[in-house]
Design an enzyme around this catalytic site. Structure first.
Site, PDB file in Angstrom:
ATOM      1  N   ASP A 179       0.806  -1.233   0.000  1.00  0.00           N
ATOM      2  CA  ASP A 179       0.000   0.000   0.000  1.00  0.00           C
ATOM      3  C   ASP A 179       0.828   1.267   0.000  1.00  0.00           C
ATOM      4  OD1 ASP A 179       0.962   0.020   2.594  1.00  0.00           O
ATOM      5  OD2 ASP A 179      -0.981  -0.428   3.520  1.00  0.00           O
ATOM      6  N   ASP A 181       0.357 -11.474   5.510  1.00  0.00           N
ATOM      7  CA  ASP A 181       0.080 -10.609   4.368  1.00  0.00           C
ATOM      8  C   ASP A 181       1.432 -10.172   3.796  1.00  0.00           C
ATOM      9  OD1 ASP A 181      -1.871  -9.570   2.733  1.00  0.00           O
ATOM     10  OD2 ASP A 181      -2.193  -7.757   3.920  1.00  0.00           O
TER      11      ASP A 181
END
Length: 519
Positions: free
Chosen positions: A284, A401
């Site tokens: 991100d 993740d």
């Protein structure tokens, strides 16, 4: 006894013939293996590996095999597979050549014709080599390369042994100097040195590599090894001594292959028991949770963040780019391959005291939520070690993740602004470029189609903008990670490798607090 000069000439000529015959055998012979990676009631996946355990590079290869139990191939990856039992395989444009001591492998998926997946015999000229009548032909299942007793005598055996030492030593030396040159002993792993990458890790000619400056900075006895190093000299010396034994040629080939292909993957034992988990993916571009001093334990340095141009920021108090600040995730947090079966990287985990902890992930061959996912099946048996650098409030226990450029921005997105790309170019918000490929191709496409689509998107987003470091990491997900979609895994906490702590700056070793419980 004094030998007549004519006999000497004859013996030397015989030695020359044996030497040439030996050269032909070593030049082309390779080890060809078919291994079942995963099987379930009606299907299977298998890996076919070609290992160049000779002394000169292989410039082309072709294989064939046949199933006798009714099994059939439904898809393949990393090779062009044709036919309908028997099957043939040929290389793609990037895996045609096999350097000495290296290997290429490709995979197939198929329907199972019996109660247990069959292991067929792999055939092909590259698997047997050109052998003379004085040397017993080698098969793909047992390449003992023993000398024919019909041609043995004390004089010819002596000539053949010395020829083996001289030709094998010179060929191996020249192949190391020309095909591989110097290599990097990276904490026990022999890894290629980069030709163009000046600093850090690179990805050249389809393989991970280490910049010479980065490799040279390692503590002794690690670092650059090659033509002038004592490490290489000792390897050649010990191999040559082994060559002089009665089993000269096979002993030399075995020791040289081991020396060239040894990897730290072999020093990581498989997980016995362990905890059940799965891997997702994200990137991100935000400043990570572990980038603030208050989120890391005492005695542990926080993770440094980077500016939009990827330069390191010394001010740890700067706000995240996802909150309007200038602190971004550094590109050095991208994953990278250590070997064909081992990779390192970074990940977000569930909340708690996780910053700087490292976990061994062992992939099981199935997907957490995508039954029949071909990428997860192809990933079976591979290992990753990740260091926790972030937490996710939507990340549950046992979930890792993994940081992968193009893996999906998730709840926050500072990437569009940092990289100058549109939101649509980054693929799906959750799942990124691979999720976009599956939306485009459907959920029953072949692994080769998914990997090709993902690679093209990686090149389009990062390669076209000169973001080569991010491009390499993105294509790593297609190549090493096999475009696996949320693969299931076993995990346990382990001590962090120096490669990861050097990149992140977070080292918890002084705390000696590795947990054995599942998170």
């Amino acid at each position: 006894m004094k030998l007549h000069s004519a006999w000497i000439r004859l013996l030397l000529m015989s030695g020359y013939v044996a030497l040439v015959s030996l050269y032909g055998a070593i030049a082309h012979a390779a080890k060809c293996e078919y291994k079942i990676a995963n099987e379930w009631g009606s299907g299977f996946t298998a890996t076919i590996r070609i290992t160049n355990d000779g002394t000169v590079p292989i410039s082309s290869w072709a294989l064939n095999w046949n199933y006798s139990d009714g099994s059939r191939i439904t898809s393949s990856w990393n090779a062009t597979v044709t036919g309908a039992n028997p099957y043939s395989a040929s290389p793609l444009n990037w895996n045609t050549n096999i350097a000495v001591g290296s290997n290429v492998e490709f995979g197939v998926q198929g329907t199972n014709g019996g109660s247990k997946a069959q292991v067929p015999i792999i055939a092909g000229a590259v698997c047997t080599g050109a052998v003379a009548s004085s040397i017993t032909p080698a098969s793909s299942s047992a390449r003992s390369s023993s000398v024919s007793s019909a041609r043995s005598s004390s004089i010819s055996a002596s000539l053949r042994s010395s020829a083996s030492v001289s030709i094998a030593s010179s060929l191996r030396s020249s192949s190391l100097a020309s095909a591989a040159g110097q290599m990097c002993n990276w904490y026990g792993s022999l890894t290629p040195l980069c030709a163009t990458t000046a600093k850090g890790w690179g990805y050249e000619n389809g393989k991970s590599c280490v910049a010479t400056a980065t490799c040279s900075a390692q503590p002794a006895p690690y670092g650059v090894v090659g033509a002038t190093s004592s490490a290489r000299s000792s390897v050649v010396s010990s191999s040559s001594m082994t060559s002089r034994s009665s089993s000269s040629r096979s002993s030399f080939r075995s020791s040289s292959s081991t020396a060239i292909t040894s990897s730290s993957a072999s020093s990581i034992p498989p997980i016995v028991g362990g905890c059940d988990g799965y891997a997702t993916r994200y990137w991100d571009c935000c400043k990570p949770h572990c980038g603030w001093s208050g989120n890391v334990p005492t005695l542990v340095a926080p993770l440094q963040s980077c500016a939009a141009n990827n330069t390191r920021l010394s001010d740890l108090t700067l706000p995240s780019s996802c909150d309007g600040g200038n602190a971004h995730m550094c590109w050095g947090m991208a994953p990278f391959a250590v070997s064909d079966t081992l990779a390192y990287g970074f990940a977000a985990t569930s909340s708690g005291d996780v910053c700087g902890r490292c976990y061994q992930l062992q992939f099981t061959g199935s997907s957490h939520n995508s039954p029949g996912d071909p990428g997860s099946a192809a990933l079976a048996g591979k290992t990753m070690i990740v260091q926790a650098t972030n937490i996710g409030y939507d990340v549950g226990g046992g979930q890792f993740d993994i940081l992968v450029p193009g893996g999906g921005v998730g709840a926050f997105n500072a990437c569009s602004a940092q990289w100058g790309v549109s939101n649509s170019e980054l693929g799906a918000q959750y799942g990124g470029l691979l999720a976009a490929c599956k939306q485009e191709l459907g959920y029953n496409a072949s692994l080769a189609q998914y990997k090709s689509c993902l690679t093209n998107r990686c090149n389009s987003v990062f390669g076209s903008r000169g973001l080569t470091e991010l491009q390499r990491a993105c294509t790593w997900y297609a190549d090493w990670f096999q475009a696996a979609d949320n693969p299931a895994l076993k995990y346990k906490e382990v001590a962090c490798p120096a490669e990861l702590t050097a990149r992140s700056g977070m080292n918890r070793s002084a705390l000696n607090d590795i947990k054995t419980s599942c998170n």
